[in-house]
Design an enzyme around this catalytic site. Structure first.
Site, PDB file in Angstrom:
ATOM      1  N   SER A   1       1.132  -0.884   0.027  1.00 50.19           N
ATOM      2  CA  SER A   1       0.167  -0.215  -0.562  1.00 50.19           C
ATOM      3  C   SER A   1       0.917   1.433   0.150  1.00 50.19           C
ATOM      4  O   SER A   1       1.329   1.163   0.135  1.00 50.19           O
ATOM      5  CB  SER A   1      -0.643  -0.284   1.083  1.00 50.19           C
ATOM      6  OG  SER A   1       0.002  -0.051   1.761  1.00 50.19           O
TER       7      SER A   1
ATOM      8  N   ASP B   1      -1.175  -1.299  -4.174  1.00 51.16           N
ATOM      9  CA  ASP B   1      -2.847  -1.039  -3.349  1.00 51.16           C
ATOM     10  C   ASP B   1      -3.066   0.498  -2.581  1.00 51.16           C
ATOM     11  O   ASP B   1      -1.581   1.236  -2.539  1.00 51.16           O
ATOM     12  CB  ASP B   1      -2.768  -1.929  -1.928  1.00 51.16           C
ATOM     13  CG  ASP B   1      -4.858  -2.248  -1.188  1.00 51.16           C
ATOM     14  OD1 ASP B   1      -5.306  -2.077  -2.282  1.00 51.16           O
ATOM     15  OD2 ASP B   1      -4.566  -1.719  -0.499  1.00 51.16           O
ATOM     16  N   HIS B   2      -3.818   1.016  -2.772  1.00 48.47           N
ATOM     17  CA  HIS B   2      -4.986   2.017  -2.154  1.00 48.47           C
ATOM     18  C   HIS B   2      -3.007   3.552  -2.386  1.00 48.47           C
ATOM     19  O   HIS B   2      -3.051   4.207  -2.237  1.00 48.47           O
ATOM     20  CB  HIS B   2      -4.709   2.312  -0.535  1.00 48.47           C
ATOM     21  CG  HIS B   2      -5.927   1.538  -0.247  1.00 48.47           C
ATOM     22  ND1 HIS B   2      -7.149   2.457  -0.365  1.00 48.47           N
ATOM     23  CD2 HIS B   2      -6.467   0.600   0.293  1.00 48.47           C
ATOM     24  CE1 HIS B   2      -7.881   1.736  -0.095  1.00 48.47           C
ATOM     25  NE2 HIS B   2      -7.160   0.708   0.087  1.00 48.47           N
TER      26      HIS B   2
ATOM     27  N   ASP C   1      -7.106   4.938  -6.019  1.00 50.20           N
ATOM     28  CA  ASP C   1      -8.086   5.672  -4.520  1.00 50.20           C
ATOM     29  C   ASP C   1      -8.127   6.904  -4.897  1.00 50.20           C
ATOM     30  O   ASP C   1      -7.440   8.192  -4.444  1.00 50.20           O
ATOM     31  CB  ASP C   1      -7.117   4.666  -2.810  1.00 50.20           C
ATOM     32  CG  ASP C   1      -8.017   5.292  -2.143  1.00 50.20           C
ATOM     33  OD1 ASP C   1      -9.503   5.757  -2.366  1.00 50.20           O
ATOM     34  OD2 ASP C   1      -7.481   5.149  -0.911  1.00 50.20           O
TER      35      ASP C   1
ATOM     36  N   HIS D   1     -12.587  -1.112   7.090  1.00 50.74           N
ATOM     37  CA  HIS D   1     -10.517  -1.367   7.191  1.00 50.74           C
ATOM     38  C   HIS D   1     -10.686  -1.562   8.376  1.00 50.74           C
ATOM     39  O   HIS D   1     -10.940  -0.975   8.926  1.00 50.74           O
ATOM     40  CB  HIS D   1      -9.955  -0.386   6.101  1.00 50.74           C
ATOM     41  CG  HIS D   1     -10.049   0.046   4.420  1.00 50.74           C
ATOM     42  ND1 HIS D   1     -10.437   0.485   4.008  1.00 50.74           N
ATOM     43  CD2 HIS D   1      -9.438  -1.180   4.006  1.00 50.74           C
ATOM     44  CE1 HIS D   1     -11.002  -0.111   3.324  1.00 50.74           C
ATOM     45  NE2 HIS D   1      -9.991  -0.929   2.722  1.00 50.74           N
TER      46      HIS D   1
ATOM     47  N   THR E   1      -5.268  -6.781   7.794  1.00 44.51           N
ATOM     48  CA  THR E   1      -4.740  -6.204  10.037  1.00 44.51           C
ATOM     49  C   THR E   1      -4.426  -7.990  10.529  1.00 44.51           C
ATOM     50  O   THR E   1      -4.357  -8.378  11.156  1.00 44.51           O
ATOM     51  CB  THR E   1      -6.461  -6.076  10.236  1.00 44.51           C
ATOM     52  OG1 THR E   1      -6.263  -4.263   9.449  1.00 44.51           O
ATOM     53  CG2 THR E   1      -6.380  -5.239  11.510  1.00 44.51           C
TER      54      THR E   1
END
Length: 294
Positions: A50, A84-85, A106, A188, A241
């Site tokens: 990310s 990611d993101h 994103d 999230h 997570t």
């Protein structure tokens, strides 16, 4: 084996009504654990880095990316790399040369029209470099989406966020994205697996869209809900997570049993093993289309 592409893994999973598990990695131990867990389950996997992870690594993409590429090339199962993101255009431009085949762009923090325009521009840049691109869309309660500060939409994966099927269809058509992350009840950074997904909405989204669907925030989703989401049309399942919970738990347990330990190899190995077990279990739940073992 050689790096594969996220697009190929997701297309294969979608065709089989299965899903590919995609894990966010922060350290080399994360990378090694994800590959080991996927090998144990005999299924392909996506390693995700990310923008926040890049920021943690002093803004440098290549150190972790090169480690991920090396691990993927020595893996016994197909592995793809996904950025990611991403909000930074600079980071988006770096992705292909760093080994990434896909990017999740994103712009979901923006109002719908701005999100669409920014995503459309990112898709053009990404496709020109051969990147497969994912975006996300969701509004609070499926309404106008202007409940956040200064008239901004709230996080598409905040509690109560939902993706409207008609808006999603228009967004996909207008942006040209290859996959869409949809808001159906996950969130999230959940540390408990208590999320209840809106499977009726997922059915409507699956019927409305002709691109693969992605579930973010999957660490907080129970196994039964995850399996039902995959059966309902989710083709890529993002998990982050859950790995951090396993890593921290493994390290804490080791240090509690060995209070005098100072060699990080010992407690990091315990954390890595805990993450690998979590990866293997979740890959089996998700389905792991394209298994390499029985």
């Amino acid at each position: 084996m050689p790096l594969t592409t996220t697009g190929e893994l997701v297309r294969r999973a979608a065709a089989a009504r299965s899903a590919v598990a995609s894990f966010n990695v922060i350290t080399l131990e994360h990378v090694e654990a994800v590959v080991a867990g996927a090998e144990s389950a005999g299924a392909p996997v996506v390693l995700q880095v990310s923008e926040n992870a890049v920021r943690f690594r002093h803004g440098r993409l290549l150190p972790l990316a090169r480690a991920a590429v090396a691990a993927a090339e020595h893996a016994a199962v197909p592995v793809a790399l996904h950025l990611d993101h991403v909000r930074s255009d600079t980071l988006l431009r770096q992705a292909p040369d760093a080994g990434f085949s896909s990017v999740m762009y994103d712009a979901a923090r923006l109002p719908y029209a701005e999100n669409l325009a920014a995503t459309r521009a990112a898709v053009a840049r990404a496709h020109a470099r051969g990147l497969w691109i994912e975006a996300e869309l969701g509004r609070i309660g499926g309404k106008a989406g202007r409940d956040g500060p200064a008239g901004r939409p709230l996080d598409p994966h905040a509690p109560g966020a939902r993706t409207d099927p008609d808006e999603a269809r228009a967004f996909v058509a207008g942006s040209g994205v290859d996959a869409l992350a949809v808001a159906i009840g996950s969130a999230h950074a959940m540390t408990t697996r208590t999320a209840a997904l809106d499977h009726a909405l997922l059915a409507r989204l699956s019927a409305a869209l002709d691109v693969p669907l992605v579930l973010h925030g999957s660490s907080g989703v129970p196994d039964r809900e995850l399996a039902a989401a995959v059966a309902g049309g989710i083709a890529k399942v993002n998990i982050g997570t859950a790995l951090n919970i396993a890593l921290t738990g493994g390290i804490r347990a080791y240090l509690a049993a060995h209070p005098g330990a100072v060699d990080p190899r010992h407690y990091l190995a315990a954390g890595r093993e805990a993450m690998a077990a979590t990866v293997a279990a979740l890959v089996r739940v998700v389905g792991g289309s394209g298994r390499t073992t029985a």
